[in-house]
Design a protein around this motif. Structure first.
Motif, short mmCIF file in Angstrom:
data_model
loop_
_atom_site.label_atom_id
_atom_site.label_comp_id
_atom_site.label_asym_id
_atom_site.label_seq_id
_atom_site.Cartn_x
_atom_site.Cartn_y
_atom_site.Cartn_z
N ARG A 359 -39.28 66.61 43.21
CA ARG A 359 -39.08 67.38 41.98
C ARG A 359 -38.14 68.57 42.15
O ARG A 359 -38.03 69.39 41.23
CB ARG A 359 -40.42 67.85 41.39
N SER A 360 -37.48 68.71 43.30
CA SER A 360 -36.45 69.75 43.40
C SER A 360 -35.37 69.46 42.37
O SER A 360 -35.01 68.31 42.15
CB SER A 360 -35.84 69.76 44.81
N ALA A 361 -34.86 70.50 41.75
CA ALA A 361 -33.81 70.36 40.73
C ALA A 361 -32.59 71.14 41.17
O ALA A 361 -32.69 72.32 41.49
CB ALA A 361 -34.32 70.86 39.37
N VAL A 362 -31.44 70.48 41.19
CA VAL A 362 -30.19 71.11 41.62
C VAL A 362 -29.13 70.88 40.57
O VAL A 362 -29.02 69.77 40.03
CB VAL A 362 -29.72 70.55 42.98
N ALA A 363 -28.32 71.89 40.30
CA ALA A 363 -27.21 71.73 39.35
C ALA A 363 -26.16 72.77 39.66
O ALA A 363 -26.47 73.88 40.14
CB ALA A 363 -27.69 71.87 37.91
N LEU A 364 -24.91 72.40 39.41
CA LEU A 364 -23.79 73.32 39.56
C LEU A 364 -23.61 74.06 38.25
O LEU A 364 -23.31 73.45 37.21
CB LEU A 364 -22.52 72.54 39.91
N VAL A 365 -23.81 75.36 38.26
CA VAL A 365 -23.68 76.20 37.08
C VAL A 365 -22.56 77.19 37.36
O VAL A 365 -22.71 78.11 38.16
CB VAL A 365 -24.99 76.94 36.75
N GLY A 366 -21.41 76.98 36.70
CA GLY A 366 -20.25 77.80 37.02
C GLY A 366 -19.76 77.46 38.42
O GLY A 366 -19.54 76.30 38.74
N ASP A 367 -19.63 78.47 39.27
CA ASP A 367 -19.18 78.22 40.63
C ASP A 367 -20.31 78.31 41.65
O ASP A 367 -20.06 78.36 42.86
CB ASP A 367 -18.05 79.19 41.01
N VAL A 368 -21.55 78.30 41.18
CA VAL A 368 -22.71 78.39 42.06
C VAL A 368 -23.61 77.18 41.85
O VAL A 368 -23.88 76.79 40.71
CB VAL A 368 -23.52 79.69 41.79
N ALA A 369 -24.04 76.58 42.95
CA ALA A 369 -25.01 75.49 42.89
C ALA A 369 -26.40 76.09 43.06
O ALA A 369 -26.69 76.72 44.08
CB ALA A 369 -24.74 74.47 43.98
N TYR A 370 -27.25 75.90 42.04
CA TYR A 370 -28.60 76.43 42.09
C TYR A 370 -29.59 75.31 42.39
O TYR A 370 -29.48 74.21 41.83
CB TYR A 370 -28.98 77.09 40.76
N GLY A 371 -30.53 75.61 43.25
CA GLY A 371 -31.61 74.67 43.53
C GLY A 371 -32.95 75.33 43.25
O GLY A 371 -33.20 76.46 43.69
N ILE A 372 -33.79 74.64 42.48
CA ILE A 372 -35.16 75.11 42.24
C ILE A 372 -36.06 74.24 43.10
O ILE A 372 -36.15 73.03 42.88
CB ILE A 372 -35.55 75.01 40.76
N VAL A 373 -36.69 74.85 44.09
CA VAL A 373 -37.45 74.09 45.09
C VAL A 373 -38.94 74.42 44.97
O VAL A 373 -39.34 75.57 45.22
CB VAL A 373 -36.97 74.41 46.52
N PRO A 374 -39.78 73.46 44.57
CA PRO A 374 -41.22 73.70 44.53
C PRO A 374 -41.75 74.06 45.92
O PRO A 374 -41.27 73.52 46.93
CB PRO A 374 -41.81 72.37 44.05
N MET A 375 -42.70 74.98 45.97
CA MET A 375 -43.28 75.43 47.23
C MET A 375 -44.80 75.29 47.18
O MET A 375 -45.52 76.26 47.02
CB MET A 375 -42.89 76.90 47.48
N PRO A 376 -45.31 74.04 47.35
CA PRO A 376 -46.76 73.86 47.35
C PRO A 376 -47.36 74.41 48.64
O PRO A 376 -46.65 74.70 49.61
CB PRO A 376 -46.90 72.34 47.28
N GLY A 377 -48.67 74.55 48.64
CA GLY A 377 -49.34 75.02 49.84
C GLY A 377 -49.36 76.53 49.93
O GLY A 377 -49.26 77.25 48.93
N SER A 378 -49.46 77.04 51.16
CA SER A 378 -49.57 78.47 51.40
C SER A 378 -48.32 79.19 50.94
O SER A 378 -47.19 78.73 51.15
CB SER A 378 -49.80 78.74 52.89
#
Length: 556
Positions: A359-378
């Motif tokens: 379920r990580s989501a990555v996209a190029l927005v402008g000149d920056v690639a953003y990644g939203i990375v779920p962090m389950p656990g501790s």
């Protein structure tokens, strides 16, 4: 783990076995599970308890012992998986059959020599959704749009020969059934999902590709030997075109030249293949734009953020935002090669993150690639885990990527993604400006540096200029072509250590001491006063970059 991919309505386990079963997959214990709809591809990690999407195909990399396979069948079955793939050979023992039946999970074997990565890529191709948001995919020539595997099977039936559809770089995009009727070279190509380099070199040397790209009729290739293996069965190939653009080619392993009717059937088929390939490309572009819009909306944190987060499958997931940019890249987006490089590295990051966390989501927005990375656990070690993930990616891409990754703080839910993005942006800016060669940093790591950059922005916006001793030293340097400002900076950076400061200034310690006395006189600064030293340090940090150092070799 690999990110689950949305499936087409018709994508089932039976469909996968039909398309990949001849060469790649062997059914060991399938039972009545072939009608199950598939919902993703996941690589099993015994040290990771991440979620498995419903209907997932689980790749049991390194799982060999019978008891381990039995335990894994029950485990993934309890979490809704549809199939488990392990490396062949596997003896279909009664215990395995019973475990597959009771868990409701099909057990498949991956052929020796086949790559797990290639299998995952092929499964993702089969599961990839062609039309974003549409329940019923469009059809081209009576087949779902972009379904190259179904098209390859249809062409194989017309030619009575096993077929591959390849792109311009001889990568296998799809293949038909009956590949076991071809020679070992074809099997090797299917297993690697790429025509081996020794074959492509030989075909280039023999002028096959030149003729393939020049002619609009099928090219007949006689059996040949390339290095240690032969192409034992002749091939017929035809380029797939869209106007003047070569999209790829169709290759059929034939026992004899095609008849006139089959030649015309192949020519007609290339037009349909071109439409499907163009539809796939267009669909990928649409999906990429949609994902970029969803990721951007989620990170903005406005009224549309909750819906975007839900559509990305991240609702209620603690997550961290990564921001990746290219080192030394110009600010303007007018370089097509640069734009392509950014998209390529963003796609590589998406693949890496999807292999790490579903379920990580990555996209190029402008000149920056953003990644939203779920962090389950501790949550205690989430920053450390995110640094490890980012560092591993940059190590794998090597220096050719020339990228840096900033990492924001943990967002406990969707409402915190905006703050995490802001932190990632600040960290990335420090790395791209000057971080001493570092390529990964969290917002906490570079908090003070980020504050200094923001203070410099404020000073620039207000038109602030240097005052006091620094202003006097700058004026003196400009008039006399000296290096007093540079001398002061080296001394402050070295905490007053004359040896280290003179080495940084590339002068003898005695020369440096003379310059230090001279700058104290010219600047009217008391170097023993902590307040004056601090004021000078702050102003030097806020000066434009070209004013921070004196001209090389200048004398005062």
């Amino acid at each position: 783990m690999l990110t689950p991919v949305p499936s087409k309505p018709h994508t089932s386990l039976g469909r996968v076995l039909e398309d990949l079963g001849d060469v790649l997959l062997e059914p060991i214990a399938v039972g009545r599970t072939t009608r199950k709809r598939l919902g993703g591809v996941v690589i099993h990690d015994p040290h990771d308890e991440s979620d498995i999407p419903g209907g997932a195909v689980v790749l049991g990399v390194g799982v060999r012992e019978q008891d381990e396979v039995v335990r894994l069948l029950h485990d993934v079955g309890a979490r809704g998986a549809a199939a488990l793939v392990v490396r062949s050979p596997v003896t279909p023992a009664p215990e395995l059959r019973r475990a597959a039946d009771s868990s409701g999970v099909a057990l498949l074997g991956l052929a020796r020599g086949a790559s797990w990565a290639h299998l995952a890529a092929l499964l993702r191709t089969l599961l990839a959704e062609d039309d974003v948001g549409e329940v019923s995919p469009q059809t081209l020539g009576g087949m779902p749009s972009g379904d190259l595997f179904a098209l390859a099977n249809a062409i194989a039936a017309l030619l009575d020969a096993p077929v591959t559809i390849e792109d311009r770089n001889s990568r296998v995009l799809a293949f038909s059934g009956r590949q076991d009727e071809a020679d070992p070279s074809r099997v090797e190509t299917i297993l690697g999902r790429q025509v081996p380099e020794r074959f492509t070199r030989g075909l280039e040397r023999d002028g096959v590709f030149e003729k393939l790209h020049r002619d609009h009729t099928p090219v007949y290739v006689d059996p040949q030997r390339y290095d240690d293996i032969a192409i034992a069965i002749p091939r017929v190939a035809l380029a797939v075109r869209a106007g003047d653009e070569i999209l790829g080619s169709i290759w059929a392993a034939v026992r004899e030249p095609l008849s006139e009717e089959r030649t015309q059937a192949l020519i007609d088929a290339t037009r349909l293949v071109a439409l499907h390939m163009l539809r796939l490309r267009a669909g990928a572009d649409v999906e990429r734009r949609l994902r970029a819009e969803l990721v951007s909306t989620a990170l903005e944190g406005g009224s549309g953020a909750p819906e975007a987060i839900a559509r990305l499958g991240l609702l209620g997931q603690p997550s961290i935002v990564l921001a990746m940019g290219l080192l030394g890249a110009p600010a303007l987006e007018d370089d097509l090669r640069l734009i392509a490089d950014r998209q390529r590295i963003a796609d590589a990051l998406a693949m890496h993150l999807s292999a790490v966390q579903p379920r990580s989501a990555v996209a190029l927005v402008g000149d920056v690639a953003y990644g939203i990375v779920p962090m389950p656990g501790s949550h205690d070690d989430c920053q450390e885990r995110s640094v490890r993930v980012a560092s591993t990616f940059l190590e794998r891409t090597g220096r050719r990527a020339a990228a840096a990754i900033g990492i924001g703080p943990l967002a406990l839910d969707g409402s915190g993604l905006r703050a995490s993005r802001d932190g990632a942006d600040r960290a990335l800016r420090v790395l791209l400006t000057n971080a001493g060669g570092k390529r990964v940093a969290t917002s906490d790591d570079v908090h003070v540096d980020a504050l200094m950059l923001e203070l410099a922005d404020l000073a620039a916006a207000r038109g602030d200029v240097a005052t006091g001793p620094v202003a006097r030293l700058l004026a003196y340097d400009t008039q006399h072509q000296s290096q007093l400002v540079h001398t002061l900076r080296c001394w402050l950076d070295a905490f007053g250590d004359i040896g280290a400061a003179s080495a940084a200034a590339y002068v003898h310690p005695n020369t440096f001491r003379y310059r230090l006395r001279r700058l104290a006189e010219v600047g009217e600064i008391d170097l023993d006063d902590a307040g004056e030293r601090f004021a000078a340090m702050v102003q030097l940090r806020l000066l434009p970059g070209d004013a921070r150092t004196g001209p090389p070799g200048a004398e005062d």
